[in-house]
Each structure stands twice: as structure tokens, then as C-alpha cells.
Motif scaffolding. Structure first.
Motif, PDB file in Angstrom:
ATOM      1  N   SER A 111       0.860  -1.181   0.000  1.00 15.17           N
ATOM      2  CA  SER A 111       0.000   0.000   0.000  1.00 15.17           C
ATOM      3  C   SER A 111       0.898   1.234   0.000  1.00 15.17           C
ATOM      4  CB  SER A 111      -0.915  -0.001   1.237  1.00 15.17           C
ATOM      5  OG  SER A 111      -1.772   1.132   1.219  1.00 15.17           O
ATOM      6  N   VAL A 112       0.922   1.931  -1.139  1.00 16.68           N
ATOM      7  CA  VAL A 112       1.821   3.082  -1.279  1.00 16.68           C
ATOM      8  C   VAL A 112       1.092   4.232  -1.964  1.00 16.68           C
ATOM      9  CG1 VAL A 112       3.967   1.729  -1.362  1.00 16.68           C
ATOM     10  CG2 VAL A 112       2.724   2.186  -3.478  1.00 16.68           C
ATOM     11  N   ASP A 113       1.476   5.448  -1.580  1.00 13.81           N
ATOM     12  CA  ASP A 113       0.967   6.654  -2.235  1.00 13.81           C
ATOM     13  C   ASP A 113       1.908   7.038  -3.365  1.00 13.81           C
ATOM     14  OD1 ASP A 113      -1.262   7.027  -0.522  1.00 13.81           O
ATOM     15  OD2 ASP A 113       0.061   7.888   0.995  1.00 13.81           O
TER      16      ASP A 113
ATOM     17  N   ARG B 250       0.710  14.761  -5.156  1.00 14.10           N
ATOM     18  CA  ARG B 250       0.134  13.445  -4.885  1.00 14.10           C
ATOM     19  C   ARG B 250      -0.909  13.097  -5.949  1.00 14.10           C
ATOM     20  NH1 ARG B 250      -2.529  11.524   0.882  1.00 14.10           N
ATOM     21  NH2 ARG B 250      -3.091   9.413   0.222  1.00 14.10           N
ATOM     22  N   TYR B 251      -0.732  11.937  -6.568  1.00 18.67           N
ATOM     23  CA  TYR B 251      -1.634  11.498  -7.630  1.00 18.67           C
ATOM     24  C   TYR B 251      -2.711  10.545  -7.132  1.00 18.67           C
ATOM     25  CZ  TYR B 251       0.409  13.374 -11.915  1.00 18.67           C
ATOM     26  OH  TYR B 251       0.799  14.193 -12.942  1.00 18.67           O
ATOM     27  N   GLY B 252      -2.403   9.714  -6.156  1.00 15.82           N
ATOM     28  CA  GLY B 252      -3.329   8.693  -5.694  1.00 15.82           C
ATOM     29  C   GLY B 252      -2.554   7.618  -4.954  1.00 15.82           C
ATOM     30  N   TYR B 253      -3.155   6.435  -4.844  1.00 13.91           N
ATOM     31  CA  TYR B 253      -2.470   5.380  -4.105  1.00 13.91           C
ATOM     32  C   TYR B 253      -2.689   4.034  -4.796  1.00 13.91           C
ATOM     33  CZ  TYR B 253      -6.779   3.398  -2.115  1.00 13.91           C
ATOM     34  OH  TYR B 253      -7.998   2.774  -1.962  1.00 13.91           O
ATOM     35  N   TYR B 254      -1.822   3.079  -4.438  1.00 19.24           N
ATOM     36  CA  TYR B 254      -1.942   1.701  -4.903  1.00 19.24           C
ATOM     37  C   TYR B 254      -2.118   0.785  -3.696  1.00 19.24           C
ATOM     38  CZ  TYR B 254       0.243   3.378  -9.250  1.00 19.24           C
ATOM     39  OH  TYR B 254       0.536   4.057 -10.406  1.00 19.24           O
TER      40      TYR B 254
ATOM     41  N   MET C 142      -5.896  -4.181  -5.889  1.00 22.09           N
ATOM     42  CA  MET C 142      -7.100  -4.440  -5.087  1.00 22.09           C
ATOM     43  C   MET C 142      -7.894  -3.157  -4.859  1.00 22.09           C
ATOM     44  SD  MET C 142      -5.049  -6.652  -2.226  1.00 22.09           S
ATOM     45  CE  MET C 142      -3.710  -7.715  -2.750  1.00 22.09           C
ATOM     46  N   ALA C 143      -7.206  -2.014  -4.807  1.00 22.05           N
ATOM     47  CA  ALA C 143      -7.868  -0.737  -4.580  1.00 22.05           C
ATOM     48  C   ALA C 143      -6.952   0.370  -5.071  1.00 22.05           C
ATOM     49  CB  ALA C 143      -8.192  -0.554  -3.094  1.00 22.05           C
TER      50      ALA C 143
END
Length: 315
Positions: free
Chosen positions: A158-160, A167-171, A211-212
Motif C-alpha cells: 500500500s503506497v501513495d 500526490r496522484y493517488g495510491y496503490y 485491489m484498490a
């Protein structure tokens, strides 16, 4: 390209005598024969001392990196990548001789080496420049990719994602791959990411089994700096640079990646033919067949001719 006076050999780290068709030692002998009447020093690093014949000079790694003005990589793509990383601070031309398997970067088969060396001596070749990823991990440089993967069997990465401090988003995924155009046909491609043209100055960030968060690949420009910041809900992360362990990241840790232009010079004897072969190799990866089963796609008469050629080269 200027004349080569100190030629460095980078050998597959595990193959002591090569493969079933032609050995690495055969290629070393061919190189020594070709340079016998020229003022060329052929050198290897200390770990390869016991694996080379007389006529090859052994030097420490610092001297190797400082003195070579040309390299020949004897192995597969991994060996080629290792050779390119060695001289990233002062790029010199690198020729790849394929003692590996599929080989996207390496161009010359062992049986083609004498003709290739003749063309090198005549200056009949081109230089293909490659970018690499520069990171604040160790190793610092990766010509294929930097991978953030789970360090254990449980949890998720889980990384931003930050690009140029925005900041673009996260994985949230099994892994996140940052790849160069060269590496876009490796883990990035297996994870469903796009293939980038070798001529493009770009990098791609691709989640593996997302997953998100961001679920698709993001292609960024050559001047963009990527930062991946580990979130509080992340599993411990193992960093991998071109297949080499690059340490771990804990919660709150950050990894920065940027593209470094013109980090390597790859010798191409026939750029068009190499590109055509690479396209065929890439298409074969999509076939649900084992390598041995691919022979069934070749007409019987051509298969017999291929076997005869292999036997002749092996004898």
C-alpha cells in the motif's frame, strides 16, 4: 566510436562452461583470436579469474570500470543488464552475446560472434542509447525496473504515488512496478502494462493484481520524478532493482525514482533485424505453449533442417 584498447568481458555469474550449443569459453577463445593481432587488452574482474583462459588479464572491479572502453556481455539479458550497470557512470559500448534463453537485449548468437567482431573492427554498427532508472535505493540504477513487492506472504503493498511532489493517488496491490521502455517488456508486460517504444523517453508505473486505488498503468515523462510513500496499512515491502534485492521499506518509508537519459550504449549490428526478432519473441510469450512445444509449429522439413544446423554448430 573510438577504437577499443581495453575490452572488458562480463560473464554469466553462474554458467561455468556455457550452454549446449556453444560454451562461454568458446566465445572467449573467439574474442582472443580476433584481438591477437591488435593492441587490445582483454580484461575480466577478479571473481572470474578461475573461469577464463590465459591471455585474459584479471583486474579489480574499480580498475575494470575505470579502464574499459568497450564491453562484451556473455550470457543472457541479465548479464547484459549487469554489464550496463557497471559502466553507467561512464557509458561505453556494450555488445551482447546470447548464452542465455530468450534474450531481448542481446543480439548476437555465439555462432555469429566471429562475423560480429569483424564488423566491430570495421566500424560497421550503430549505437543504441538506453535510459535507466536512478533510485535512492542500493543498487542505485536499474535498466529494466524497480519493483516494490510484499516482503511476506500476507498483507498487501500500500503506497501513495507522488509525481514531482504532487500526490496522484495510491496503490493497494501485490506489487508496484516502475519500468523503463527497455523493461516494459518484462514484469510490467506480465502485469498487463503497456509496451513502450525503445525510442520513447518515458517510464511506466504499473500495479500487480491491484485491489484498490489506481488500477491501471500510468505513463510519465522523462523529466518526472516518482516517489512511492509507504502507507500505514502496508505490509513490509521488499525493493528489487533489476532482479537484485535493494533492501526493504517500512511504514512511512519513501522511495524516489527518476529516469536517467543516455545511461548505456548498446551495440547494434542490425537494428531492424533485432527489432523484428524482439517482436517475434514478445508474441511468443503470449502463446500458451512450453518452449519445446513451439517446435510443433514448425513444418517437419524445416524442423529437420534446424536440427542439422544445431548439430553442425555443436560439433
Amino acid at each position: 566510436m573510438d577504437a577499443v584498447h581495453v575490452l572488458g568481458l562480463v560473464m554469466h555469474p553462474r554458467k561455468a562452461v556455457g550452454d549446449s550449443v556453444a560454451t562461454i569459453l568458446d566465445s572467449v577463445a573467439t574474442i582472443l583470436d580476433a584481438g591477437r593481432d591488435q593492441p587490445i587488452r582483454v580484461v575480466v574482474r577478479e571473481p572470474d579469474r578461475e573461469r577464463v583462459p590465459g591471455g585474459v588479464e584479471v583486474v579489480d572491479e574499480a580498475a575494470f570500470v575505470r579502464e574499459v572502453d568497450g564491453l562484451i556481455a556473455l550470457g543472457g539479458d541479465g548479464t547484459m543488464l549487469g554489464a550496463m550497470r557497471l559502466v553507467v557512470e561512464r557509458p561505453v559500448p556494450v555488445l551482447g552475446v546470447n548464452h542465455g534463453n530468450l534474450g531481448f537485449l542481446v543480439e548476437v548468437a555465439p555462432g555469429e560472434l566471429p562475423a560480429a567482431l569483424q564488423r566491430l573492427a570495421e566500424g560497421d554498427f550503430t549505437i543504441e542509447r538506453h535510459a535507466c532508472l536512478e533510485t535512492d535505493a542500493e543498487p542505485r540504477f536499474g535498466f529494466n525496473d524497480v519493483v516494490l513487492a510484499r516482503g511476506s506472504c500476507t498483507g498487501a503493498v500500500s503506497v501513495d504515488l507522488w509525481v514531482n511532489d504532487v500526490r496522484y493517488g495510491y496503490y493497494r496491490a501485490d506489487a508496484v512496478v516502475v519500468a523503463t521502455p527497455t523493461g516494459s517488456t518484462a514484469y510490467n508486460y506480465a502485469a498487463g502494462g503497456p509496451v513502450l517504444s525503445p525510442s520513447s523517453e518515458a517510464l511506466v508505473v504499473t500495479p500487480v493484481a491491484p485491489m484498490a486505488g489506481i488500477s491501471r498503468a500510468v505513463v510519465l515523462g522523462a523529466g518526472d520524478r516518482v516517489t512511492l510513500a509507504v502507507a500505514e496499512d502496508s505490509a513490509p515491502i521488499a525493493v528489487d532493482v533489476d532482479g537484485t534485492p535493494g533492501g526493504t521499506l517500512e511504514r512511512g518509508g519513501r522511495l524516489s525514482v527518476a529516469l536517467r537519459r543516455d545511461a548505456a550504449e548498446v551495440v547494434r549490428l542490425s537494428a531492424d533485424e533485432h527489432a523484428s526478432r524482439s517482436r517475434i519473441k514478445l508474441s511468443l510469450l503470449d502463446l500458451p505453449l512450453r518452449p519445446g512445444q513451439l517446435l510443433d509449429l514448425i513444418p517437419p522439413e524445416l524442423r529437420q533442417r534446424a536440427h542439422k544446423i544445431i548439430e553442425r554448430e555443436a560439433s
